[in-house]
Design an enzyme around this catalytic site. Sequence first.
Site, PDB file in Angstrom:
ATOM      1  N   ASP A  40       0.870  -1.170   0.000  1.00  0.00           N
ATOM      2  CA  ASP A  40       0.000   0.000   0.000  1.00  0.00           C
ATOM      3  C   ASP A  40       0.911   1.225   0.000  1.00  0.00           C
ATOM      4  OD1 ASP A  40      -2.136   1.705   0.041  1.00  0.00           O
ATOM      5  OD2 ASP A  40      -3.193   0.700   1.658  1.00  0.00           O
TER       6      ASP A  40
HETATM    7  C1  BGC Z   1      -5.154   3.059   0.294  1.00  0.00           C
HETATM    8  C2  BGC Z   1      -5.429   1.981  -0.735  1.00  0.00           C
HETATM    9  C3  BGC Z   1      -5.357   2.572  -2.116  1.00  0.00           C
HETATM   10  C4  BGC Z   1      -4.003   3.221  -2.317  1.00  0.00           C
HETATM   11  C5  BGC Z   1      -3.791   3.806  -3.694  1.00  0.00           C
HETATM   12  C6  BGC Z   1      -3.898   3.843  -0.019  1.00  0.00           C
HETATM   13  O1  BGC Z   1      -3.742   4.946   0.817  1.00  0.00           O
HETATM   14  O2  BGC Z   1      -5.043   2.461   1.561  1.00  0.00           O
HETATM   15  O3  BGC Z   1      -6.676   1.381  -0.485  1.00  0.00           O
HETATM   16  O4  BGC Z   1      -5.586   1.584  -3.070  1.00  0.00           O
HETATM   17  O5  BGC Z   1      -3.859   4.268  -1.361  1.00  0.00           O
HETATM   18  O6  BGC Z   1      -4.483   4.971  -3.878  1.00  0.00           O
END
Ligand code: BGC
Length: 750
Positions: A306
């Site tokens: 993430d």
């Molecule tokens: C979130 C994810 C997301 C990613 C990309 C993160 O902060 O937890 O769910 O897919 O950002 O935007």
Amino acid sequence: MIRSAILFVFLFCATNFFVSAQKTADVNVESLINSMTIEEKVGQMTQIDLGVIANGEICNLQNPQSINSEKLKIAISQYHVGSILNVGCASGTISLSNWHNIISTIQNENTKLDRNKIPIIYGIDAIHGANYTMVQTLFPQQIAMAASWNPALVEKGFAITAYETRASGLPWNFSPVLDIGRQPLWSRFFETFGEDVCLAKSMTTAAINGLQGNNINNPYKVAACMKHFLGYSMPLSGKDRTPAWISDRELREYFLPTFEQAIKSGAKTVMINSGEINGTPVHVNYDILTKLLREELGFKGVAVTDWEDIYKLVNLHRVAENKKEAVRMAIMAGIDMSMTPNDFEFTKLLIELVKEGTVPEARINISVRRILELKKELGLFSQTQFTQNNYPLFGSKQHAEVSYELAAECITLLKNKNNLLPLKNEKQNILVCGPAAQSLNLLNGAWTHTWQGVDTKYNTANKLTILDAIKINAGNATIQYAMGSSLDSVMDLNDCFAKAKNADKIIVCLGELPCTELPGNIDDLSLPLAQQILVNKLKEAGKPIIFICCFNRPRILQAVAKYADAIVYAYLPGDEGGRAIADCLYGKINPSGKLPFTYPANVNAIVHYDHKTTEDQDVDFSANAYRPQFDFGFGMSYTKFDYSNFSVSQNTLNDNDSIVIKVEVKNSGAVNGKETVQVYYKDLFASITPAVKKLVAFKKINLNASQTTQVEFVIHKNDLSFINKDLKRVTEKGDFEIMINNEKKLINVK
Ligand code: BGC
């Protein structure tokens, strides 16, 4: 109507023709890997944000969609980046043609500069529709989808999201969220399919099938990304990305099954939980990322981190002393791709580690193979230019109708004193008030045009707010409006009260600020005070009050619920939600949604429907009694369903046996309606304290007034299983109750 149906069938066939006409390039992944340098391999494992190659400062961009050719060249020729994500830090939704420009600019430059001609894979958060492409179809959020209890319809919704995402040139969707929603304070509760494993597993299959179909080379499908593996949704404090304390047994009982199901359904990628479980950040947890995910569950796809999570191992989690050590730990634990996302430090450090021999080249070959296989499967090696003509249904009326159907099926009627609803077409005064009455954003929540979903400037024209849609339905009634309260401060309360006194009925639209992740953290689950003050004032007018609730999570209604004559719970129903809510108020829709979570009555009374006996009625004091505001699976209708002739085919269940459960359901009311038949079971005695009941099967049926039907379920021994103290899934011998509605049948498992 008929004409549009014919057009739909025609376009569907035409698009399917286009599907079968696609070719997969004959790429030999192994020989590619053999010919790649270490730098090229590590580049494949690097995912940067669009902001890194856009004009302007990183994360302070007004127009991140304009690509800076110098920065793009560096990303490709110097770092060989394999993946790009997102829509830029400060930006919002962009047009279809803008997306096409971005993707073609990237791919054209890549074809020129990359000697291996490995396409760059673009990933996006298309969470409830292609929410970062203008004029898209926005669906209800996942929690609302789950409330429909209609997996076939949910699959259609996800299929449209896939279509519109791929139409934007984006082949990889960071969706669905498969975290189980058992902590209602958590800011991402609305992104889950609710608290129950059985319901969420059905929704998981629907989501993966809808997004991927059986072939992601199909230009109307995308690679799904099950997230966030594992145990993200249950932070002890309820705050996003804070420690979770979850035993291995509970991890497997509650949090693992949706991921297991997604892997069985063929999910191609996974995103890792940013948080820690029992003191170990998941990004360095070899037991979870390799032993469990790969060796035990057999997952073969790509594991992406993430947001910036490898660096966070140093400054936030503090398990690595420096970034280089963090990179080593995460890669050796099982990460394939790092969402870096704002720089190339990860890339440089991993190259150093491989060259020094600290990370074996054989290890990174495994990740590169997975990434190249994904690109090959998606058909990216042979992808021709996108043209809008290939996607005639993008943002179409047909797609909006599916979103409407979903919104209609999720709306959950929680209270209806004296059959106040549906409203009759009478000559009367109706006051509509509250913060959610006039807002599309409050119907959609976060991940709507922008990350947090609060900006109104990208909203799709002509979508109806609740107030707009009520006015259309009002017939002979006069509709008055006064806000009464914003989300968190009282506004024009006197005006609102004066109108309430003159009204025959009051519709108060309660809401919650669109938000997710850390910005969505709150300290108190109660309905915001200003909205409580509004309701308290309105009750003095002495008129029937209808609540419409558009919440990210079950905001506690205890103090004011008694003043509501009717409660319509709409979750975050999306762009068609206003229409669906008004149609429900006026009886064009008969509500059929059922809660996919237990609605707590008090802030500190978070107990789930499948709680243990100790959490129920303690004999001496009754202090632990389970008294939710509304139970899981609850939802009313404008008609009445009678259950009869409940039977089980046999009273004993041997190893390979199955039990056939039958029940008759009659719509004994005057209007047509949909009912979800829910089958629960109770393991009477077990080596791990059994739940008072657990959902084991369900079916949503459609019955005309006076119609009766027989509903049938088949239950296998494994359906009655749980995770024992040795972390094995078992069904223990003994007596079980099978329950439908208020009836029980006893069976014995041999
Ligand atoms: C979130 C994810 C997301 C990613 C990309 C993160 O902060 O937890 O769910 O897919 O950002 O935007």
